[in-house]
Design a protein around this motif. Sequence first.
Motif, short mmCIF file in Angstrom:
data_model
loop_
_atom_site.label_atom_id
_atom_site.label_comp_id
_atom_site.label_asym_id
_atom_site.label_seq_id
_atom_site.Cartn_x
_atom_site.Cartn_y
_atom_site.Cartn_z
N GLY A 101 3.17 -9.21 40.38
CA GLY A 101 3.90 -9.55 39.18
C GLY A 101 5.34 -9.07 39.24
O GLY A 101 5.84 -8.65 40.28
N ALA A 102 6.01 -9.16 38.11
CA ALA A 102 7.42 -8.76 38.00
C ALA A 102 7.52 -7.51 37.14
O ALA A 102 6.86 -7.40 36.11
N TYR A 103 8.39 -6.59 37.56
CA TYR A 103 8.51 -5.31 36.87
C TYR A 103 9.99 -4.91 36.78
O TYR A 103 10.78 -5.19 37.69
N ILE A 104 10.33 -4.26 35.68
CA ILE A 104 11.60 -3.54 35.59
C ILE A 104 11.31 -2.09 35.98
O ILE A 104 10.44 -1.44 35.40
N VAL A 105 12.01 -1.60 36.98
CA VAL A 105 11.84 -0.22 37.45
C VAL A 105 13.15 0.51 37.20
O VAL A 105 14.20 0.11 37.73
N ARG A 106 13.10 1.55 36.41
CA ARG A 106 14.32 2.27 36.03
C ARG A 106 14.44 3.55 36.86
O ARG A 106 13.57 4.41 36.81
N ILE A 107 15.53 3.63 37.60
CA ILE A 107 15.80 4.76 38.49
C ILE A 107 16.77 5.71 37.79
O ILE A 107 17.86 5.29 37.36
N PRO A 108 16.44 6.99 37.65
CA PRO A 108 17.38 7.92 37.01
C PRO A 108 18.55 8.25 37.95
O PRO A 108 18.34 8.62 39.10
N PHE A 109 19.77 8.09 37.47
CA PHE A 109 20.95 8.53 38.20
C PHE A 109 22.11 8.65 37.21
O PHE A 109 22.10 8.03 36.16
N GLY A 110 23.08 9.45 37.58
CA GLY A 110 24.20 9.68 36.68
C GLY A 110 23.86 10.74 35.64
O GLY A 110 22.81 11.39 35.70
N PRO A 111 24.75 10.92 34.66
CA PRO A 111 24.53 11.95 33.63
C PRO A 111 23.22 11.71 32.88
O PRO A 111 22.96 10.61 32.40
N LYS A 112 22.42 12.75 32.77
CA LYS A 112 21.17 12.61 32.04
C LYS A 112 21.46 12.57 30.54
O LYS A 112 22.39 13.18 30.05
N ASP A 113 20.63 11.85 29.82
CA ASP A 113 20.74 11.76 28.36
C ASP A 113 22.08 11.20 27.90
O ASP A 113 22.58 11.56 26.84
N LYS A 114 22.67 10.32 28.72
CA LYS A 114 23.96 9.75 28.33
C LYS A 114 24.06 8.32 28.83
O LYS A 114 23.79 8.04 30.00
N TYR A 115 24.43 7.42 27.94
CA TYR A 115 24.65 6.01 28.30
C TYR A 115 26.15 5.83 28.54
O TYR A 115 26.96 6.07 27.66
N ILE A 116 26.52 5.42 29.75
CA ILE A 116 27.94 5.32 30.10
C ILE A 116 28.27 3.89 30.54
O ILE A 116 27.41 3.16 31.04
N PRO A 117 29.52 3.47 30.37
CA PRO A 117 29.92 2.11 30.77
C PRO A 117 29.96 1.96 32.28
O PRO A 117 30.00 2.95 33.02
N LYS A 118 29.99 0.72 32.73
CA LYS A 118 29.91 0.44 34.16
C LYS A 118 31.08 1.02 34.94
O LYS A 118 30.95 1.36 36.12
N GLU A 119 32.25 1.14 34.30
CA GLU A 119 33.41 1.67 35.01
C GLU A 119 33.22 3.13 35.41
O GLU A 119 33.91 3.61 36.33
N LEU A 120 32.31 3.83 34.76
CA LEU A 120 32.09 5.25 35.05
C LEU A 120 30.85 5.50 35.91
O LEU A 120 30.49 6.65 36.16
N LEU A 121 30.21 4.42 36.39
CA LEU A 121 29.01 4.57 37.21
C LEU A 121 29.30 4.79 38.68
O LEU A 121 28.42 5.23 39.43
N TRP A 122 30.51 4.48 39.12
CA TRP A 122 30.81 4.50 40.55
C TRP A 122 30.48 5.83 41.24
O TRP A 122 29.96 5.81 42.37
N PRO A 123 30.78 6.99 40.66
CA PRO A 123 30.47 8.24 41.38
C PRO A 123 28.98 8.47 41.62
O PRO A 123 28.63 9.35 42.41
N TYR A 124 28.13 7.70 40.96
CA TYR A 124 26.69 7.96 41.04
C TYR A 124 25.94 6.89 41.81
O TYR A 124 24.71 6.88 41.82
N ILE A 125 26.68 5.99 42.47
CA ILE A 125 26.03 4.90 43.21
C ILE A 125 25.13 5.44 44.31
O ILE A 125 23.99 4.98 44.49
N SER A 126 25.60 6.43 45.05
CA SER A 126 24.80 6.97 46.15
C SER A 126 23.51 7.60 45.63
O SER A 126 22.47 7.54 46.29
#
Length: 1053
Positions: A252-277
């Motif tokens: 089947g099809a699944y959404i799998v959410r991977i934790p990365f970046g600041p915990k407990d914080k929703y940030i815009p895409k422009e601020l995600l770059w440091p956490y790509i690795s």
Amino acid sequence: MAGNDWINSYLEAILDVGPGIDDAKSSLLLRERGRFSPTRYFVEEVITGFDETDLHRSWARAQATRSPQERNTRLENLCWRIWNLARQKKQLEGEQAQRMTKRHLERERGRREAVVDMSEDLSEGEKGDAVSDFSAHGESNRGRLSKISSVETMEAWASQQKEKKLYIVLISLHGLIRGENMELGRDSDTGGQVKYVVELARALGSMPGVYRVDLLTRQVSSPEVDWSYGEPTEMLPPRNSEGLSEMGESSGAYIVRIPFGPKDKYIPKELLWPYISEFVDGALSHVIQMSKVLGEQIGSGCPVWPVAIHGHYADAGDSVALLSGALNVPMLFTGHSLGRDKLEQLLRQGRLSRDEINSTYKIMRRIEAEEMSLDASEIVITSTRQEIEEQWRLYDGFDPILERKLRARIKRNVSCYGRFMPRMAVIPPGMEFHHIAPHDGDMVGETEGNEDGKSLLDPPIWAEIMRFFTNPRKPMILALARPDPKKNLTTLVKAFGECRPLQELANLTLIMGNRDDVDEMPSTNASVLLSILKLIDKYDLYGQVAYPKHHKQSDVPDIYRLAAKTKGVFINPAFIEPFGLTLIEAAAHGLPIVATKNGGPVDIHRVLDNGLLVDPHNQQSIADALLKLVADKHLWAKCRANGLKNIHLFSWPEHCKTYLTKIASCKPRQPRWLRNDDDDDENSESDSPSDSLRDIQDISLNLRFSLDGDKNVTKENADSSLDLDDQKNKLENAVLRWSKGVQRSTQKSGSTDKSDQNSGAGKFPAIRRRKYIVVIAVDCGASTGLSESVKRIFDALEKEKTEGSIGFILATSFNMSELHSFLVLEGLNPTDFDAFICNSGGDLYHSSLQSDDNPFIVDLYYHSHIEYRWGGEGLRKTLVRWAASITGKNGDNEEHIVVEDEKNSADYCYSFKVHKPGMVPPERELRKLMRIQALRCHVIYCQNGSKINVIPVLASRCQALRYLFLRWGMDLSKVVVFVGESGDTDYEGLLGGVHKSVILKGVCSGASSQLHANRSYPLTDVVAFDSPNVIQITEDCSSSNELRASLEKLGVL
């Protein structure tokens, strides 16, 4: 007035100016003749070309001044400001023209050099610069979307796929993604892309032959968003379960959410770059685990690797490039919105400088991610031809003309000399049509006997629209768009208002979003709406034009039904329409279309053939097309029938069929040591440049490990007519013999005995037994600096080193000969290290206890893992030519600043010596030059700029660590990487991910920092220095005790 978001404030001035606004422009010189009107000048200049929001405040203050003399003085001052803006605008236009000219010259030069390198007369198929007749993957535009003639044909295709059990991974990082009740429009990151990827995953999961689809995204556990976005996994049930084959345990099809970046914080895409690795490491762990689970279920115990990994948008593209490289599986990419196009638009507006744009949008990092996606992708999927011809061709890594030349050579089985280009595949987004029932009724017949033309069963939105009309039975011309200047609704109203026959035959309905108060709307939207209202008043269109204030998303299908019921027409008059989803929706409800000829509607019309295309700037053309469809009932019926007949070509099943066909054309790739013996690469139908015929030189590169290790073997190409099967058989037989230990050889100073690599835990690998791994990646120009760091780290961890709980890896730009000399000179034992990452990631060696003469074992499976798109001899020749062009003056003579270091080069690393680092172009310029010539590689300036290493595009020191995780289970979260304050140009890759990083302040802080002075983007854009996984130690605090304290803080000791 397109592009002005403040024009609403000047409507009164427009009225004051009157009809003279279309006359020749006024000039400040007119003031000397006594005829200067500040208001007229202001309106004429502003409306015809400016986009400066802060002028609104000055205008408002000037208009509020009661004294006529003071008001005129202020207006004159404002006019001078506008005059200054005019100069700025001309300057910006000049700069843009220079950029375009420079890009054109670079592209032409690169294309010429590539053709010269390929050293053949062009065939007829390669000549010509026109690309309009051919798609970017070499197919004719005509019939690009294959039509399915019947349901039986689709069923036959489905039956052929049932035996397959594919695993597909989709990645979309930003925004809030869930399967139901999507919060579309909540913010700029949660829009159409979110809906697209969710529906694509759901549809693929329902296709025959697809066992599992994972949509990977970011896990957001924040109080500011719904709890559902923090759930690790969410299943996407199919919309229509009919005809689905029996489901498996994990299918089947699944959404799998991977934790990365600041915990407990929703940030815009422009601020995600440091956490790509960090995401890449988490995704890699998930895919490895899922591949093992699927292997137990459907793979007879062998891991089932993804058949492809598909990235959506630049951030996911960057992630997938690293992930597909770590796994050695094919990559697909969809840009959705491209950075270069946005940068050009922002520069044309002139509000922000390039630095301000980069600071706000991180645009240069985004563009580099898109270039990297071109380097790594097998296929780039677009919605329309316009995206290829007007957006992707702006990138260094894609040239439609050179791509066509490469395609022609591949079809003739001629070598491309190491050049590769991704295929561009136009696959329009899918839609769900099973719930749509086109209306077959007649407005006149159904409303007979009903005075108001209403029915008690009619949707409420119908009454809301029809209350505007004097005669609601007339055919409805429907436009559904935001009140945005780009949507060109004012031209539509003018066309309707100035065509009396059209007014007599039809009504006009404008669905322009939702509004409560015009004054509360964004100024751009408000100005367009007010312009439309004034035009309705000017042409006295009351009773003929509807513009309801509110509608719900669920009302949209009912609006289409109402238009179809009245035998109306749908129109999209936008100046440029990237795709045109509303045109497909309208066609699905039985509406003929009139659409702009600019952009995606051209592709849609070619497939559906259900209407007319118009020039959006030609008011008369719009009116004529609408009148033709409304007046000619036979033409209307034909267009309606064509649309309904062909609309299934835009359905999700058809989209997925085309999608899976494209994936099947990719050459299968997976970790080589785990490949099934019965994999048959010859079944691939790919004609991608990435699968081009390898010449003898390429084969010799692969076989050199089993022959003579001498670097001076010939590099010239042999006869390109050698049979492909013979080449493949020779290579596979050599690999097989070598893997069984029949052949043994030496490569440089390292043994390649495979039996050593697989002969038990006592010999290899020690990495598996370590509790933690310490990676020393200190990039010092002199070996003494590296030696000091190694000994200091050894002293700090002496106890754990003796116990064997901590292992060590040395990651450096040295080749194996240099590394061996370094170890001998500094009195270090090779067995002190478990592995050596050499040549900046181009080679991987393991230490061996079996031989004192050859204490290093080269990992040749690592070579097969990183060789994707390696340009070989074609790349080397181009690099040598570039090096020869870098010269300087030494008295009266020219001297070469960059020279090839053939002695220290390797099969997967070409090295060059740099005599004067300050005179060499920055690394990004060399990388750009290679991309323009379709050569894919990773360029690294190292050793304080005195050396250049060029390795495969998906190879690096950090990728080598991921390889060790994949092959030997080295837990990346138990890895500590020691780096200096600065380093080689691949420095940033060592600071991200789930591993711990220790930055030794004061080490490598000198000349090496100059290597980063010409970066396209600051290091802080891509490295999270405030991450808990990153610790900085000052030079004064780098004693053994301080190092141990830092490692204790990281939880290592």
